[in-house]
Structures are given as structure tokens and as C-alpha cells.
Design a protein around this motif. Sequence first.
Motif, short mmCIF file in Angstrom:
data_model
loop_
_atom_site.label_atom_id
_atom_site.label_comp_id
_atom_site.label_asym_id
_atom_site.label_seq_id
_atom_site.Cartn_x
_atom_site.Cartn_y
_atom_site.Cartn_z
N UNK A 5 2.12 -8.51 -3.36
CA UNK A 5 2.59 -7.87 -2.12
C UNK A 5 3.39 -8.87 -1.29
N UNK A 6 4.55 -8.46 -0.80
CA UNK A 6 5.39 -9.45 -0.13
C UNK A 6 4.78 -9.85 1.22
N UNK A 9 4.78 -7.57 4.28
CA UNK A 9 3.83 -6.46 4.20
C UNK A 9 2.40 -6.95 4.42
N UNK A 38 0.85 11.25 4.28
CA UNK A 38 1.48 11.38 2.97
C UNK A 38 1.48 10.08 2.18
N UNK A 39 1.24 8.97 2.86
CA UNK A 39 1.06 7.70 2.14
C UNK A 39 -0.40 7.52 1.72
N UNK A 40 -1.31 7.64 2.68
CA UNK A 40 -2.69 7.22 2.41
C UNK A 40 -3.51 8.28 1.70
N UNK A 42 -3.11 9.14 -1.08
CA UNK A 42 -3.23 8.70 -2.47
C UNK A 42 -4.34 7.68 -2.69
N UNK A 43 -4.92 7.16 -1.64
CA UNK A 43 -6.04 6.22 -1.81
C UNK A 43 -7.19 6.89 -2.56
N UNK A 44 -7.84 6.16 -3.45
CA UNK A 44 -8.84 6.79 -4.31
C UNK A 44 -10.16 7.11 -3.61
N UNK B 9 6.23 -1.81 -1.37
CA UNK B 9 4.83 -2.04 -0.98
C UNK B 9 4.06 -0.72 -0.94
N UNK B 10 4.71 0.33 -0.47
CA UNK B 10 4.07 1.66 -0.48
C UNK B 10 3.68 2.05 -1.90
N UNK B 12 3.27 -0.02 -4.50
CA UNK B 12 2.28 -0.96 -5.05
C UNK B 12 0.86 -0.62 -4.58
N UNK B 13 0.74 -0.24 -3.32
CA UNK B 13 -0.59 -0.06 -2.74
C UNK B 13 -1.11 1.38 -2.83
N UNK B 14 -0.19 2.35 -2.79
CA UNK B 14 -0.64 3.74 -2.70
C UNK B 14 0.04 4.69 -3.69
N UNK B 15 1.37 4.73 -3.66
CA UNK B 15 2.04 5.84 -4.36
C UNK B 15 1.98 5.71 -5.88
N UNK B 19 -6.28 4.47 -10.12
CA UNK B 19 -7.59 4.03 -10.60
C UNK B 19 -7.51 3.86 -12.11
N UNK B 138 -4.87 -4.23 -5.43
CA UNK B 138 -3.53 -3.73 -5.74
C UNK B 138 -2.46 -4.68 -5.21
N UNK B 183 -2.53 12.06 -12.17
CA UNK B 183 -3.10 11.99 -10.84
C UNK B 183 -3.58 13.37 -10.38
#
Lengths: 196, 196
Positions: A5-6, A9, A38-40, A42-44, B9-10, B12-15, B19, B138, B183
Amino acid sequence: MSLVLDPAAQDLLFREARTANAFTDEPVTDEQVQAIYDLVKYGPTAFNQSPLRITLVRSPEARERLVQHMSEGNQPKTAAAPLVAILSADIEFHDELPYLLPHFPQAKDLFFAERPSREGPAVLNAALQAAYFIVGVRAAGLAAGPMTGYDAAGIQKEFLDDDHLPLMVVNIGRPAEDAWFPRGPRLEFDQVVTTV
Amino acid sequence: MSLVLDPAAQDLLFREARTANAFTDEPVTDEQVQAIYDLVKYGPTAFNQSPLRITLVRSPEARERLVQHMSEGNQPKTAAAPLVAILSADIEFHDELPYLLPHFPQAKDLFFAERPSREGPAVLNAALQAAYFIVGVRAAGLAAGPMTGYDAAGIQKEFLDDDHLPLMVVNIGRPAEDAWFPRGPRLEFDQVVTTV
């Protein structure tokens, strides 16, 4: 560097992000909240159960009712924040499981038929989603002020129902100057991590 | 765009993060875990209570003991993952509060003197930190495979103690090909968010 991650970020989401106690007057729009969700989303979560529910407290009348249930120290910032959200865990999340888990719809009845079997998972997984939401608020360039100092039964009765447990109330907005205290210390790696 | 976080970053972390159920043989080093911790330790908790504890299961002997306590479906992936971590909530987190909350050390006795007053906050806040940890895995370019399908009492007895409640077991590594199912659907904004 072990992270992919850069650094910008990293700063935005963790290193420079802080819990804000004061905000500018700039509104937080529904479009921003939609983009965060709409971003989060996707968190598991376990079995994709997705039990988090979000109540945006937008009307002055509702804000006033909410403030009454906050602890004294949290009242002024809850009254002044551009947006306040009540995050809760839906104990009836299993109703959505056949949609959320199409390859294993029998999970609903196999694991979650009885309410006591849903309460722990609902709170644990909604808490995971609450953390994703806090990260998402930061991803929108905003600051979050999560709070658990309130009368939970009062908030539940006033804004939710028997099937929704309040997890936290989150103030959201653009941080004002002097929006936070100096950052508290963190535990060292060796205090947290053991190897067996 | 309402988000400030850059699209890579979006993803990498979420989209695009998923799992993982299968991993390559590439090891996960202590340096990587340290870098993950040094990022996500900044995620907020109530009173900065920081109750998450992490047990890295590195020895083959410990791995074998852990696998015995996993549900049948989780056993093969737990046996094969490059690294497995047990995440737990420390009910005795208040012992560190005078260090963690130097401007309000009396919180320890004021709010957390009795064990029942600590259990809920420990689980809620450790769950927030577990989510930050998943995001951190992630951020290191790795995939996490969080699981709650296990004999919790068995894991607690075997690896923890009465003061540490297991929250989840997380497989960590670089995802193999075909590491995940398609997904699952997510709830729509209007199913999750209400405005008052």
C-alpha cells in the motif's frame, strides 16, 4: 518495505488519520456516504452475513433526540458534527442469507435458526464492518469520531428496535483545527504478538 | 468521485481483495507481520484500549494442534496456509490503560474494575482491530482467510487462557490460483442505510 500500500494511503487511513472531536461546517453528502458504503461493503464477514446497519441522523429533531442519550462529554460534539451515524448489528441478518450466500442457502437454518446463535456473530461481524466503515470515512478524506459513551438502551428504543443492537455512534465530517488530542501510545509488537 | 483514496489502494484493500482459501508456498515473514502491525496499531479503539492479541502459529507441532480444533471444512486450508494467526480479545486490557490513556488513567478503575464491564468492550474493540488487521494483511499485498468455524473453547484452552477470548483464526499468505469462490452479493445501500 514490507507493505505494498502506498505511503500516502497508509497516512490517509492509519498513520495520520485521527479520531476527530471537532469538525468544520462543511456538510457530508449522501453521495459521500454512498461512496464510502460502496467501497467498504466488500470487507469480509463470516458467511457474508453483513449484519451492519447504518442510521444517518440528519434531521435537527432526530439529532436533538440522539444527543439526549449521549454521555455528557460526547453531547457537544454529537450536537455539532456535520453528520452523525448510528451503527448497529442486525440480529435478523439471517433473513438475507439466502441472497447473500447463494451457494449455501441452508446456512440460514443450519446455523442461525435460534436467536442466541445469531447474537454473537451479529455483533462480531457488524463490528468488523464498523471498522471497515471507519476506514472508509477516512478514504473519503473525512474524519470519524466513533463513540460508545451513550445510553445504549435509550438509543435502541429511540432509533432502532429489539432486533438491532447499537454498536457505536460515529461523528463524521472534515476535521476542524485542533480537532484532536495528541495521539495516545500504542502497545509494542511484543506486547501484542506471541509466536508458538 | 467522492473518495480521496486512490483507486489502486481501493482495489488492493477492498474491491479486488478477497478471502483466500488456498495459498502459494511463499512464507510470511516476521518482518511482514511487524509491518502490518505497525500500520494497523493506529486504528482507533474506545479509550485506546487496544485489546487485540495475536498468536502466530509457526511451529508444525502447534499447527497440528490448532488444526484439530478447526471445523472439518477449515482443516485443510489451516493445515496448508503459510502462516496462521489466532486473534483474541484480552479481557485484562485494563491493566495497560494507565499507559495507553495517560491523560485519563482513572478510566481503568472508573469503568473497567469489574470483569463483566470489560468483556463487551474487549470483544467489540478487538473485533475492530481484527478488521484493521485484515485490511493490513491486504496492505502487505497478502490475502487473509479469516475463519470462525472452530471449537472456541478448545482453542482457548490449548493456546490461550481464561482472560483471552478467541475471535477468529486467520490464514495468511499469497493467494494461489483459484484461491476463492466468486464473490458473494452485497446488500444495496438502501437495505443497509436509513435516514432519520
